[in-house]
Design a protein around this motif. Structure first.
Motif: not given
Length: 604
Positions: A406-409, A430-438, A526-528
């Motif tokens: 969910m966080a990645e999406a 910041k280099k790969d934000i979706p990967a960091f959030l995952k 938090r939301i996810c």
């Protein structure tokens, strides 16, 4: 006559059913069957929780009332049934024990008093140790227990046994305490032995083989105190040296292969030789390393390990690491650490990936924590954490995997619609934000692995003490992650994901969201986290599952207080994000969680 016996009987039946339902998490089966089992399990656990809520309320009303002598006898029988029958649920049993303590503490009913003191001692000890890295024992009950030693000759055998079980914990658990003092531990050991050798004990139990075996076990397990030998007094060093020489000589006479030596005996023998100047620490490490290799190979030849063997396999690397840290030669120390990293990863991740008890998982977590500073790079450290900790705790692992998806999406949609939202993040992230959030999502609940016994209680509401432990998991997780520079970037997410956006609620209460350098990541996790917890119809069972649209409406209504208002607005207006999250909460969930479940089976 009261109905307390039937109430407790019903509660114990429900506990049996709860254990059966928890075991249902681990069948090796296809996706369709697994999903069906998990849905049924979730429904049954919610039903049990509702029943147990009513039963616990009836128990509380009974305990709040004035009881007759007959009702106290019935309540005592209930306490015995729960404690001795493996129905030891602290939230229910402990209030019963407290009520009985008040009734019998000042009486001459010594058998009842001893049982109550023992049971309260263990309940309080368990409470003290939840989430802690060291063992602690409840000291308050010990004087009451030891006061009854003068009644020893007049007590039945089962009650006399209590003294030796208590003494075992009094001595052995002290060796794992945060304030460990080997001289104090020896005094406790000597106190136990003096009582055992006293005339009042020997007159009735000189030929009691069971008690003698308990004493022998205490003598053996006390040898783990070798880790504090440098601080030992000369008297204690002499005692340890004599024990080491005598025990090792016995093993040499009986065993021809070093792999068959007892780990504790051999370790103490080597350490005392170092202390006495007979060998160097370097030689002791080399000899123990040889022993470790051979012992591991011996265990590897077995099809299945019992819990004692699992403990040995996880305990030996920790001992070898602690010894290697004492070496003055940094090159040799590095060689040992490198060997441990490779060898334990193979043995603990691959060769012995069977189911481990919560205790063994705790030992593995501690070893993983010890090894982190020596591992190279974030990737290797993350592999260790996932392999030794997260994947072994299935409920937390499945939830974290879903939050990660969910966080990645969510982050990808934020990057499209609000490109400046992540400006607060450090440049590296910041280099790969979706990967960091995952990754943030996969680490966000790591603190729960320290309180897995509470996390797995889904058949009743949590007690105040249990909920207090739950509220500490963000701090547990952050403390773990902050120990490594490579993982520190996830610590703020672990600590802040249960705190309200505006700081007006949630926990920890001293966490200030506005001060976080990772605020954007914390807000998304938090939301996810809330979306998954609310919509999970497979794994999280303590509340009725909400439809995705229901939790979405809750998030939107909580914008500005509980949740980041910009993210809540995006959730409201972005059809693409809504559809993606809705899919993940429904059909997608079954595929993702089943794949994660199959992955976790590789660690069992």
């Amino acid at each position: 006559m009261s109905d307390i016996l039937s109430i407790i009987d019903e509660y114990c039946v429900n506990m049996e059913r709860m254990k059966e339902l928890n075991d249902m998490q681990f069948p090796d089966c296809g996706k369709k069957e697994w999903v069906s089992r998990m849905i049924g399990r979730s429904k049954d656990l919610r039903s049990l929780a509702a029943e147990n809520r009513q039963l616990i309320e009836r128990i509380r009303k009974f305990l709040d009332s004035e009881l007759t002598d007959d009702e106290y006898e019935e309540l005592y029988a209930c306490a015995q049934k729960m404690y001795d029958g493996d129905y030891d649920d602290i939230a229910v049993l402990y209030p019963i024990l407290q009520k009985l303590f008040d009734r019998y503490h000042h009486t001459e009913e010594y058998e009842k008093r001893l049982f109550l003191y023992k049971a309260i001692f263990y309940e309080r000890t368990e409470i003290l140790n939840r989430g802690e890295g060291e063992s602690r024992i409840d000291e308050e009950m010990l004087p009451h227990i030891f006061e009854l030693k003068k009644q020893y000759p007049f007590l039945p055998g089962a009650d006399r046994r209590v003294f030796w079980v208590i003494y075992y914990n009094y001595v052995v658990m002290d060796a794992d305490s945060a304030d460990f003092d080997i001289n104090r531990t020896y005094r406790r050991f000597r106190e136990a032995m003096d009582f055992w050798e006293s005339e009042e004990v020997q007159s009735v139990d000189r030929d009691n083989e069971e008690f003698a075996e308990l004493i022998s076990l205490m003598k053996h397990d006390w040898l783990e105190a070798e880790k504090g030998v440098e601080q030992a007094s000369e008297e204690v060093k002499k005692v340890l040296s004599d024990i080491a020489e005598e025990s090792f000589a016995e093993y040499c006479a009986k065993k021809t292969d070093i792999a068959e030596y007892d780990d504790s005996v051999y370790a103490l023998y080597l350490r005392m030789q170092v202390v006495n100047g007979q060998i160097t620490m370097e030689k002791a490490v080399r000899l123990y390393l040889e022993f470790y290799r051979k012992k591991s190979s011996l265990l590897a030849a077995k099809d299945e390990l019992d819990e004692e063997e699992q403990h040995l396999l996880s305990n030996m690397p920790e001992r070898l690491l602690s010894w290697a840290e004492k070496l003055e030669d940094s090159k040799k120390r590095a060689e040992i650490v490198s060997f441990l990293a490779d060898h334990t990863k193979k043995t603990l991740f691959q060769d012995f990936n069977c189911f481990h008890s919560q205790f063994i998982n705790h030992v593995l977590s501690l070893f993983c924590f010890r090894m982190l500073p020596y591992l190279e790079g974030a990737g290797e450290k993350e592999d260790w954490i996932f392999g030794l900790i997260i994947r072994r705790q299935l409920p937390t692992y499945l939830h974290s995997v879903m939050v990660a998806e969910m966080a990645e999406a969510f982050s990808r949609e934020v990057l499209k619609s609000m490109p400046g939202f992540f400006d607060d993040l450090p440049e590296e992230q910041k280099k790969d934000i979706p990967a960091f959030l995952k990754k943030c999502a996969l680490f966000h609940d790591i603190g729960k692995t320290k309180i897995a016994d509470i996390i797995n209680l889904q058949g009743r509401a949590l007690s105040d003490e249990e909920y207090g432990s739950i509220m500490r998991h963000p701090d547990f997780g952050a403390a773990f992650l902050e120990q490594s520079g490579d993982l520190r970037c996830y610590a703020d997410i672990a600590r802040g994901h249960h705190r309200f956006y505006d700081g007006s609620g949630g926990y920890p209460v001293d966490y200030r969201p506005e001060d976080s350098p990772f605020r954007s990541a914390v807000d998304i996790i938090r939301i996810c986290d809330c979306i998954d917890a609310a919509t999970d119809h497979l794994g999280r069972n303590y509340k009725k599952t909400l439809h995705y649209d229901e939790i979405c409406d809750e998030i939107i209504s909580g914008a500005g207080t509980s949740y980041n208002p910009r993210l809540a607005q995006l959730l409201e207006r972005s059809d693409a994000l809504k559809e993606k999250l809705r899919f993940l909460c429904t059909e997608g969930r079954e595929d993702i969680m089943y794949a994660a479940y199959r992955d976790s089976l590789k660690m069992r």
